[in-house]
Write an enzyme that holds these catalytic residues in place. Structure first.
Site, PDB file in Angstrom:
ATOM      1  CB  ALA A  86       4.848   2.609   0.905  1.00 44.25           C
ATOM      2  CE  LYS A  87       5.204  -1.520   8.151  1.00 42.36           C
ATOM      3  NZ  LYS A  87       6.049  -0.753   9.064  1.00 42.36           N
ATOM      4  N   GLY A  88       4.126  -2.942   3.293  1.00 41.08           N
ATOM      5  CA  GLY A  88       3.747  -4.155   2.599  1.00 41.08           C
ATOM      6  C   GLY A  88       3.625  -5.304   3.574  1.00 41.08           C
TER       7      GLY A  88
ATOM      8  CB  VAL B 210      -0.937   0.019   1.236  1.00 44.44           C
ATOM      9  CG1 VAL B 210      -1.762   1.302   1.256  1.00 44.44           C
ATOM     10  CG2 VAL B 210      -1.863  -1.187   1.236  1.00 44.44           C
TER      11      VAL B 210
END
Ligand code: NAD
Length: 424
Positions: free
Chosen positions: A113-115, A68
């Site tokens: 962001a992050k995943g 995201v």
């Protein structure tokens, strides 16, 4: 005019719900920029990917992966990748939004962001973990890159996982691209000082906060929950500054010693035995009693959601330093404020890690590497300046450090949004 997002159903205490509540609180301090606030309530981009891999027994397993990008307004996306069975799109959205806030609060030239992958990595062999990482990297490869979005380690991912990610991305683009991830091994473009950077940031914010409330570090009593990467590094630095570590808790148990635990013995014990349990230099206590220990500084550095209302009522510290992400639920935050306990919030307290990740990315671009002393000095300076600005904002509006951090960060993000204007 704005419809709620259809793909998540947040509640008041779910991750995205907590984040939305924090945005609500900051609106009165944003002036004319509040006009752009809706951009904070919607991730710019959310990618869901299927990650199929062949297991060692020949069968095929599918996992759900996410990346995201909450905001790319101030620069490329930046934020970790988490492997955990509880990972959901909503959690990754909230973590990506908190990265936007954290990066802007420290004034790093990044968005947020992050995943993550919904997987229990402990059930995979090392080869399966490598295949999972490589396929996930290829799937999100359409939106990551040294100038687009730069992943890093988070829960259950480490330097080895970053090396696989860097290699996969590099193979796909046909050139070695070290700057696509941070938190890499040192000889693959990693940075000195990265491993202890988050704990160092916790110490620096704690040192500054203690000075402002007139709490001398010499002789201060510190309790630490979570004795992993963040908790142990912070504990060491407080110890070096003359403080006593009077209690620690991890997933194996809780220890107390009013005279101070001997870290020179405790750290190797944890390394060898996998946790603090069984350490002879302290007395074991019931886990719940950790929260009532007589101390001056409390550092939650384990998991989210640890400080709940009943625990907030018991805490005896004057200062809480949020090493972990999201360790205090909003209802407990209010109780701590009523009780006059100062909280340095995660979005500034644990920003040391991403700051040195930024240094790593800069060093990779210039192919020129700094000494550890230079890194620690620059980190100290950036965190001190960021905290000063946040503290001044809190004083000016008479608001908590958490709301002030959001105010500083949201102002920067929305100003950039306004200056860039809407495309097309
Ligand atoms: P880690 O895995 O090295 O350590 C986690 C620690 O928490 C361990 O000591 C573990 O025993 C303890 N723990 C786990 N479950 C527990 C429980 N139920 N009760 C008490 N203790 C428990 O992880 P870390 O890298 O130190 O990260 C800790 C926190 O800091 C996380 O919230 C993470 O998101 C946050 N954080 C880490 C970094 C970083 O650079 N490592 C950066 C920013 C934020």
């Amino acid at each position: 005019m704005n419809e709620a997002l259809s793909y998540v159903q947040p509640t008041a205490e779910s991750a995205w719900g907590i984040y939305l509540g924090q945005i609500e609180r900051v609106l009165p301090y944003l002036g004319h920029l509040a006009r752009w606030a809706e951009t904070l309530r919607r991730p710019k981009r959310a990618l869901i990917v299927d990650v199929p891999i062949e297991l060692d027994d020949g069968s095929v397993a599918h996992f759900e992966g996410y990346r995201v990008q909450h905001s790319l307004t101030r620069g490329p996306g930046k934020g970790g990748v988490r492997y955990h069975p509880d990972v959901t799109l909503e959690e990754v959205m909230a973590l990506s939004a908190w990265m936007s806030i954290k990066n802007a609060a420290v004034n790093l030239p990044y968005g947020g962001a992050k995943g993550g992958i919904r997987v229990d990595p402990k059930k995979l062999s090392i080869k399966e973990l490598e295949r999972l990482t490589r396929r996930y990297t290829s799937e999100i490869g359409i939106i990551i890159g040294p100038n687009q979005d730069i992943p890093a380690p988070d829960v259950n991912t480490n330097a080895q996982v970053m090396a696989w990610m860097m290699d996969t991305y590099s193979m796909n683009v046909g050139a070695t691209a070290t700057g696509v991830v941070t938190g890499k091994p040192i000889h693959l473009g990693g940075s000195l000082g990265r491993v202890k950077a988050t704990g160092r940031g916790v110490f620096v914010t704690g040192r500054e906060a203690a000075r402002r409330i007139g709490l001398p570090l010499e002789g201060a009593r510190v309790a630490v929950q979570g004795f992993g990467n963040v908790g142990s590094a912070a504990a060491e630095l407080f110890h070096q500054a003359g403080a006593r570590i009077v209690a620690v808790q991890d997933h194996t148990g809780s220890l107390v010693n009013a005279k101070g635990l001997d870290l020179a013995d405790l750290i190797p014990h944890v390394r060898q035995r996998g946790g603090v349990a069984g350490f002879a230099g302290g007395e074991a206590m019931a886990d719940e009693d950790f929260w009532g220990v007589d101390c001056d500084i409390l550092i939650p550095a384990a998991l989210e959601g640890q400080i709940r209302p009943e625990r907030a009522q018991r805490i005896r510290a004057r200062l809480v330093l949020e090493g972990a992400n999201g360790p205090t639920v909003p209802s407990a935050d209010d109780i701590l404020a009523e009780r006059g306990i100062l909280v340095v919030p995660d979005v500034i307290c644990n920003a040391g890690g991403v700051t040195v990740s930024y240094f790593e990315w800069v060093q990779d671009f210039s192919s020129f590497f700094w000494t550890e002393d230079e890194i620690n000095l620059r980190l100290d300076k950036i965190i001190v300046n960021a905290l000063k600005h946040i503290w001044d904002t809190a004083d000016r509006h008479k608001i908590s450090l958490r709301t002030a951090t959001f105010a500083v960060a949201c102002e920067r993000i929305l100003l950039a949004r306004e200056e860039r204007g809407l495309y097309p």
